[in-house]
Write a protein that holds these residues in place. Structure first.
Motif, PDB file in Angstrom:
ATOM      1  N   LYS A 310       4.979 -10.410  -4.885  1.00 42.57           N
ATOM      2  CA  LYS A 310       5.862  -9.412  -4.264  1.00 42.57           C
ATOM      3  C   LYS A 310       5.805  -9.498  -2.733  1.00 42.57           C
ATOM      4  O   LYS A 310       6.815  -9.378  -2.052  1.00 42.57           O
ATOM      5  N   THR A 311       4.612  -9.693  -2.210  1.00 48.07           N
ATOM      6  CA  THR A 311       4.447  -9.728  -0.757  1.00 48.07           C
ATOM      7  C   THR A 311       4.917 -11.050  -0.163  1.00 48.07           C
ATOM      8  O   THR A 311       5.738 -11.088   0.754  1.00 48.07           O
ATOM      9  N   GLU A 322       0.146  -0.528  -0.604  1.00 46.50           N
ATOM     10  CA  GLU A 322      -1.058   0.310  -0.547  1.00 46.50           C
ATOM     11  C   GLU A 322      -0.726   1.804  -0.520  1.00 46.50           C
ATOM     12  O   GLU A 322      -1.443   2.602  -1.125  1.00 46.50           O
ATOM     13  N   THR A 323       0.337   2.178   0.170  1.00 52.51           N
ATOM     14  CA  THR A 323       0.644   3.611   0.273  1.00 52.51           C
ATOM     15  C   THR A 323       1.591   4.074  -0.832  1.00 52.51           C
ATOM     16  O   THR A 323       1.177   4.783  -1.740  1.00 52.51           O
ATOM     17  N   ALA A 324       2.863   3.610  -0.784  1.00 46.87           N
ATOM     18  CA  ALA A 324       3.805   4.017  -1.831  1.00 46.87           C
ATOM     19  C   ALA A 324       3.435   3.388  -3.174  1.00 46.87           C
ATOM     20  O   ALA A 324       3.602   3.987  -4.225  1.00 46.87           O
ATOM     21  N   GLY A 325       2.930   2.156  -3.128  1.00 43.15           N
ATOM     22  CA  GLY A 325       2.543   1.471  -4.357  1.00 43.15           C
ATOM     23  C   GLY A 325       3.616   0.494  -4.804  1.00 43.15           C
ATOM     24  O   GLY A 325       4.774   0.557  -4.374  1.00 43.15           O
ATOM     25  N   ALA A 326       3.199  -0.433  -5.695  1.00 46.62           N
ATOM     26  CA  ALA A 326       4.144  -1.437  -6.204  1.00 46.62           C
ATOM     27  C   ALA A 326       5.232  -0.771  -7.032  1.00 46.62           C
ATOM     28  O   ALA A 326       6.348  -1.277  -7.129  1.00 46.62           O
ATOM     29  N   VAL A 327       4.901   0.375  -7.657  1.00 46.23           N
ATOM     30  CA  VAL A 327       5.911   1.111  -8.420  1.00 46.23           C
ATOM     31  C   VAL A 327       6.394   2.275  -7.561  1.00 46.23           C
ATOM     32  O   VAL A 327       5.822   3.363  -7.550  1.00 46.23           O
TER      33      VAL A 327
END
Lengths: 411, 411
Positions: A310-311, A322-327
């Motif tokens: 993804k990155t 890290e904050t919002a998340g992958a989902v």
């Protein structure tokens, strides 16, 4: 005119498999105005097959047998039919040559046992099999007709459409039964029925049944008429009213799948699409490419199952993960925008979510999915969904929503 | 001891619904050591139901009828059974009270039509329904047994478990029936049978049937025994011999799918995989990610449908596309190696081919597919296949071959 269906195969008497060919055949017989009065499943026993065929021919004008025409020792439909009719079996060299050629074309020698597939009943008309090696057989027994078809669905369906239907149209009565299927996305079954039932309940012809599958509700309308025009007019009348009530939630009324409808719109508009998917794991791309000719509008996709992919490949910044998340809505938006830009497509679709059974948290339960549609020059559309069901249903529903978002944009 | 199942309901003769109760009943009968020899579906016709019951009782020791015990005018199983056995129907007041109470408990008055559900056959034992209003009925007809059950699955299952099973255990032979499925890849049906038939034909117990689907052949072994140990030993004996003959073409003997087997090996070896696919359009990634927990070993994939994606994202040089072509051994090798390297995986799989129906040339027909498996530090393995069938079958077979290549490498 009455018909019976006999499915042959010991596996169809076990706890795992059902005779699904009979659904196709039932629909075809309906279209021909032939009433199906009984279905039978028997195992791989010559005597059992012979008994079932003999009994059915005493009750019905038409008997269709599926299965048991393969090359192996437990394929006994030919022998069973021969016993039931008191006819002999003989080898048809023309069929044998066709089977041998099919193997040769793939660089193989035909195994000896395949000779059995060239055995035909005395008096049989052969029904050419465009999809496999065993031909079907069409037999007259007095006024009655017996049809033998292979059990492989793609072969059975091809032989029926190409060989049986034209013959049956000549002998079937003139009444016709027509069906139409309205396919609906974006509503639950109860929501569809709330809008549709007050309408279809007023009609005795057509009759309506409602069927639900993940992400798709179907209304099946069945109309009878003296002729095709009469049946069609009855269908049109009810379908028009249902379309008013359900609006553009109806995505198909002609049998086409969601991916076929989307593909047709993209083709007409000469637009292209690329996809980036996480929880659906390739299902969205796979559905788009089921359609022949999809290379005209589908450029490709990235299945971003790990965060590194993804990155590195879809530019989702590590801080977002890290904050919002992958989902998250943010991740879905970036997936859609990045894959659109990288692949040079007109549209980009992004999906990320929790398919389960693991990976869920109290804030992010199984079934939570974010979907995004990107298009150059306008802000991405992002939706959040909470789908019911387990892994497979969540994945199916997510792919359906993504395709429906694209359908509404390009239609 | 032999059994037949009859499902009653006109809707089961249409194009939408199958009799799924028979799967539950088949499993229960297997567990009791009772052989299911035939399944029949008939519509809501008193005469049709009577005929089916009468015929089945001539062939089998046990006949189970499901459906047609409801309150409405088209629920005719009671009348059909009475006609078949030549017995009368009478109202059982105790049942009527139970039904009335069920309505009262929900604050409702029992509709008059529900009286029909209290009609029982002369000589019937009642089978209590803990889940609904209509009781089942158990009838002796000479040495034979006839069971009538409601068609609602939850009611049928409850009555069978609570009322029928205990009665059947007393009269059934003591045996059990076990099944095992050997799943095979890399061989055609006739090749499997050429090796397997000389072995399984020597066994009368277990019996063996062979089933083919695209890319996968299954041998279903069914063994009967006085006890579970005896049946299991019979299965083991035949399975051992078949495993010798078919070797590592057998990828599963415990119900697992190919993607589950591959996933288990990758998990145990702590290895990862990434995929690059063209003609399969995402199917390979989708199959790998069907398995819960696949994120442990599946990093991601690229669906390289257009040539630009193959060149820009997977390093397939434009000259390769121009000379060898996108469908070539060289392109498959580069797809596998590039995706492995880019995604940092232990293994890379690449697929490119002609799924059809368009895109074929005389040299490159529909069904031609190149598959490659890359691993760091060794040359990529590349295979060329020519699959039979149309688009869907070609794609299924290609995904199966790719998974099988990986299975053989990591096992």
């Amino acid at each position: 005119m009455t018909a019976e269906i006999i499915a042959v195969g010991s596996e169809l008497l076990g706890a795992q498999r059902l005779d699904t060919n009979s659904l196709f055949l039932a629909e075809q017989l309906q279209g021909l105005g032939i009433g199906l009065q009984r279905k039978t499943v028997v195992g791989d026993s010559e005597q059992g097959i012979a008994a079932a065929i003999g009994e059915a021919l005493e009750r019905a004008d038409l008997v269709i047998v599926s299965g048991g025409l393969g090359p192996t020792a437990d394929d006994l439909t030919r022998e069973g039919a021969a016993r039931a009719l008191g006819r002999s079996l003989s080898r048809e060299d023309r069929i044998l040559e066709t089977i041998e050629r099919r193997f040769r074309d793939r660089g193989l020698r035909m195994p000896e046992i395949n000779v059995r597939q060239a055995m035909i009943l005395e008096g049989a008309e052969l029904l050419a099999n465009s999809q496999g090696s065993a031909p079907g057989q069409w037999l007259r027994a007095g006024e009655r007709v017996l049809i033998l078809l292979p059990g492989v669905p793609v072969e059975l369906q091809a032989i029926f459409a190409e060989e049986c239907r034209p013959r049956l149209e000549k002998i079937a009565p003139r009444g016709v039964i027509l069906t139409r299927v309205l396919k609906i996305a974006g509503l639950f079954e109860s929501q569809v029925d709330e809008r549709a039932a007050p309408i279809y309940q007023k009609f005795h012809n057509p009759t309506t049944t409602i069927l639900a599958s993940p992400g798709e509700i179907q209304l099946h309308l069945t109309a009878a008429g003296a002729g095709e025009a009469e049946a069609r007019e009855a269908l049109n009348e009810l379908a028009r009213r249902l379309e008013l009530a359900l609006g553009d939630h109806i995505f198909s009324d002609d049998g086409r799948t969601m991916e076929e409808v989307v593909g047709a719109y993209l083709t007409v508009r000469a637009k292209t699409v690329a996809v980036a998917e996480s929880c659906t794991g390739g299902l969205l791309a796979e559905r788009l490419t089921r359609v022949p000719g999809s290379s005209r509008y589908f450029l490709g996709g990235i299945v971003a199952y790990s965060n590194e992919v993804k990155t590195r490949w879809l530019d989702v910044p590590a801080p977002v993960l890290e904050t919002a998340g992958a989902v998250s809505a943010e991740a879905a938006r970036i997936l859609a925008e990045s894959v659109r830009r990288h692949f040079g497509a007109d549209f980009g679709l992004g999906i990320t979510g929790i398919a389960g059974p693991s990976g869920a948290t109290p804030e992010k339960p199984v079934g939570l999915v974010f979907l995004a549609l990107a298009e150059e020059g306008r802000a991405a559309e992002v939706v959040e969904k909470r789908y019911p069901g387990g892994r497979e249903r969540v994945r199916l529903q997510a792919s359906q929503t993504a395709l429906d978002m694209l359908r509404r944009r390009v239609k």
